[in-house]
Motif scaffolding. Structure first.
Motif, PDB file in Angstrom:
ATOM      1  N   LEU A  32      11.083  17.016  22.177  1.00  0.00           N
ATOM      2  CA  LEU A  32      12.537  17.087  22.361  1.00  0.00           C
ATOM      3  C   LEU A  32      13.030  17.898  21.167  1.00  0.00           C
ATOM      4  O   LEU A  32      12.709  17.575  20.027  1.00  0.00           O
ATOM      5  CB  LEU A  32      13.150  15.690  22.311  1.00  0.00           C
ATOM      6  CG  LEU A  32      12.704  14.698  23.374  1.00  0.00           C
ATOM      7  CD1 LEU A  32      13.292  13.307  23.090  1.00  0.00           C
ATOM      8  CD2 LEU A  32      13.137  15.163  24.763  1.00  0.00           C
ATOM      9  N   PRO A  63      15.835  19.592  18.630  1.00  0.00           N
ATOM     10  CA  PRO A  63      17.210  19.529  18.143  1.00  0.00           C
ATOM     11  C   PRO A  63      17.880  20.892  18.320  1.00  0.00           C
ATOM     12  O   PRO A  63      17.166  21.885  18.440  1.00  0.00           O
ATOM     13  CB  PRO A  63      17.032  19.204  16.648  1.00  0.00           C
ATOM     14  CG  PRO A  63      15.657  19.660  16.284  1.00  0.00           C
ATOM     15  CD  PRO A  63      14.838  19.559  17.551  1.00  0.00           C
ATOM     16  N   TRP A  86      18.218  17.958  21.674  1.00  0.00           N
ATOM     17  CA  TRP A  86      17.083  17.156  22.110  1.00  0.00           C
ATOM     18  C   TRP A  86      16.724  17.439  23.560  1.00  0.00           C
ATOM     19  O   TRP A  86      16.418  16.542  24.341  1.00  0.00           O
ATOM     20  CB  TRP A  86      17.348  15.665  21.891  1.00  0.00           C
ATOM     21  CG  TRP A  86      17.743  15.352  20.492  1.00  0.00           C
ATOM     22  CD1 TRP A  86      18.967  14.945  20.056  1.00  0.00           C
ATOM     23  CD2 TRP A  86      16.924  15.448  19.317  1.00  0.00           C
ATOM     24  NE1 TRP A  86      18.957  14.778  18.684  1.00  0.00           N
ATOM     25  CE2 TRP A  86      17.716  15.084  18.213  1.00  0.00           C
ATOM     26  CE3 TRP A  86      15.584  15.802  19.096  1.00  0.00           C
ATOM     27  CZ2 TRP A  86      17.234  15.069  16.913  1.00  0.00           C
ATOM     28  CZ3 TRP A  86      15.107  15.778  17.808  1.00  0.00           C
ATOM     29  CH2 TRP A  86      15.928  15.415  16.732  1.00  0.00           C
ATOM     30  N   THR A 110      16.355   9.720  18.218  1.00  0.00           N
ATOM     31  CA  THR A 110      17.334  10.810  18.333  1.00  0.00           C
ATOM     32  C   THR A 110      18.717  10.333  18.775  1.00  0.00           C
ATOM     33  O   THR A 110      19.704  11.019  18.549  1.00  0.00           O
ATOM     34  CB  THR A 110      16.865  11.844  19.379  1.00  0.00           C
ATOM     35  OG1 THR A 110      16.854  11.186  20.664  1.00  0.00           O
ATOM     36  CG2 THR A 110      15.491  12.383  19.069  1.00  0.00           C
ATOM     37  N   LYS A 170      19.347  10.203  21.871  1.00  0.00           N
ATOM     38  CA  LYS A 170      19.540  10.886  23.161  1.00  0.00           C
ATOM     39  C   LYS A 170      19.578   9.889  24.319  1.00  0.00           C
ATOM     40  O   LYS A 170      18.777   8.943  24.354  1.00  0.00           O
ATOM     41  CB  LYS A 170      18.363  11.847  23.385  1.00  0.00           C
ATOM     42  CG  LYS A 170      18.351  12.544  24.739  1.00  0.00           C
ATOM     43  CD  LYS A 170      17.050  13.342  24.884  1.00  0.00           C
ATOM     44  CE  LYS A 170      16.932  14.013  26.243  1.00  0.00           C
ATOM     45  NZ  LYS A 170      17.830  15.153  26.417  1.00  0.00           N
TER      46      LYS A 170
END
Ligand code: PMP
Ligand code: GLN
Length: 419
Positions: A166, A168, A171, A198, A200
């Motif tokens: 994932l 940045p 992500w 994260t 996310k």
């Protein structure tokens, strides 16, 4: 008494020149499959926080306990004698409550007898599922960064981890990348949404693509949804709800995050009978059972009204925004997720851009502890400049951490955008 003399024939002793086992090397006792993991970063950083009297924004645990009524329920359960081994699958009331929770929030129908298993936290549920489902050489696909216990569990099972990044700041991931790493040994896809570290929350489109992929390649999906009620700015969508997924998905969650009782270690796995049974096959020999009185209390917690869950979300959202805005004012680039307890900062535009050395120096410099996000990556380079902060702390504690950071880093004049 008359003495008799017995002649003992001489015995030839054979002395082995080579000992059967090498002498114990005390520095290398750990099973090589586990040696690479060392001590978990959480234990290390929490010990550092205590040793340096720092504010602990590292390990993700709330500094406020969950509801008093649920604490009282646990005390009552002890007083009422729920103190011996509960049934192997967990007490009936809790399995029933988990099934009702899944129906209330997601419209998922479960048979509490055979499709719900109570575990020692989500950690045991994920570990037992991997051990129960994977044989040596099988491959587990997972996104990196990942929650640290996953890769240890995969190693314990003798399986192989295959990671997809994932990236940045958003992500995002490339489904083509997953397609490239799939092999005939790929067996499990391990998902975590909302995602630690994260923040996310996987979108409907992303989950649909993952689901379609899992079906096409006949993968089992283990989904860790411990932050299901901490989807702060996005809707939490269980992947088991996607077409064709319920029959191949084992959903894991726990009471730790939802009720702020991380130390009680009551978790659960739910899904189709064969997946639950495979998990139970390993779980029964890991802990067998745990936390009888806490199971009773969490059964009650799961019946709390919707307002409890929405208040928890709003509280955590305001703490996220408080920390995010404070860090932005210090000119840190802030990567706010849509969920969990965590946000990241990206140091890549600074001179001191290495997250690991930043986190090593932070306690001494500012009296604050954070986690270098690189530890959750196999591809260390992607996470090198990232640092994870936990915001599951009282606003006054977050304010104090910000005050300390302000002293260490000074108020910035230009603020960088919150991504
Ligand atoms: N999964 C994730 C993604 C986590 O962040 C954590 C830790 N908080 C766990 C699992 C562990 O949950 P539990 O304490 O219920 O074992
Ligand atoms: N899940 C928590 C975190 O990510 C910590 C749990 C633990 O200490 N194992 O910070």
């Amino acid at each position: 008494m008359e003495a008799t003399t017995i002649e003992i024939p001489s015995v030839r002793c054979v002395v082995m020149q080579q000992p059967l086992y090498a002498p114990i090397d005390r520095d290398h006792l750990i099973n090589r499959a586990l040696a690479e993991f060392g001590t978990t970063i959480f234990a290390e950083m929490s010990a550092l926080a205590i040793a340096t009297n720092s504010i602990n924004l590292g390990q993700g645990f709330p500094d406020t306990d969950g509801p008093e009524v649920i604490k009282a329920a646990a005390s009552r359960a002890i007083a009422d004698g729920h103190n011996q081994y509960p049934p192997g699958r967990g007490i009936a009331a809790l399995r029933e409550a988990v099934a009702q929770h899944q129906a209330r929030f997601y419209g998922i129908e479960l048979d509490p007898e055979e499709e719900v298993l109570i575990t020692a936290g989500a950690t045991e549920a994920v570990t037992a599922a991997i051990i129960g489902l994977c044989e040596p050489g099988d491959e587990v696909l997972l996104f990196e960064p990942y929650y640290d216990s996953y890769v240890a569990a995969i190693a314990i099972a003798g399986a192989r981890r295959v990671t997809v990044a994932l990236r940045p700041p958003n992500w995002s991931f490339d489904i083509e990348e997953i397609r490239r790493v799939i092999t005939p040994r790929s067996r499990v896809l391990l998902l975590n949404s909302p995602h630690n570290p994260t923040g996310k929350v996987f979108s409907r489109e992303e989950l649909a693509a993952i689901a379609e992929f899992a079906i096409a390649h006949n993968l089992i999906v283990i989904t860790d949804e411990v932050y299901e009620h901490l989807s702060l700015t996005a809707e939490h969508l269980p992947i088991s709800r996607f077409p064709g997924m319920s029959e191949r998905t084992l959903t894991v969650s726990s009471a730790g995050k939802t009720f702020s009782f991380t130390g009680w270690k009551i978790g659960w796995a739910s899904g189709p009978r064969p997946l639950v049974n495979a998990t139970l096959a390993a779980k029964q020999f890991l802990t067998y059972v745990n936390g009888a009185p806490f199971q009773v209390a969490i059964a009650e917690a799961l019946t709390l009204p919707d307002s409890y869950f929405s208040q928890l979300r709003l509280q955590m959202l305001s703490q996220r925004d408080l920390l995010g805005a404070g860090l932005r004012r210090l000119d840190f680039e802030v990567l706010l997720g849509q969920g969990t307890y965590f946000l990241n900062i990206d140091l890549s535009s600074r001179q001191d851009s290495d997250g690991l050395s930043f986190c090593r120096e932070l306690p001494g410099l500012a009296g604050v502890v954070a986690i270098p996000t690189a530890v959750f990556f196999d591809s260390k380079e992607i996470g090198r400049s990232l640092v994870r902060f936990a915001f599951c702390k009282r606003p006054a504690v977050i304010e104090e951490a910000l005050r300390r950071l302000r002293i260490a880093f000074g108020e910035a004049t230009v603020s960088s955008p919150i991504v």
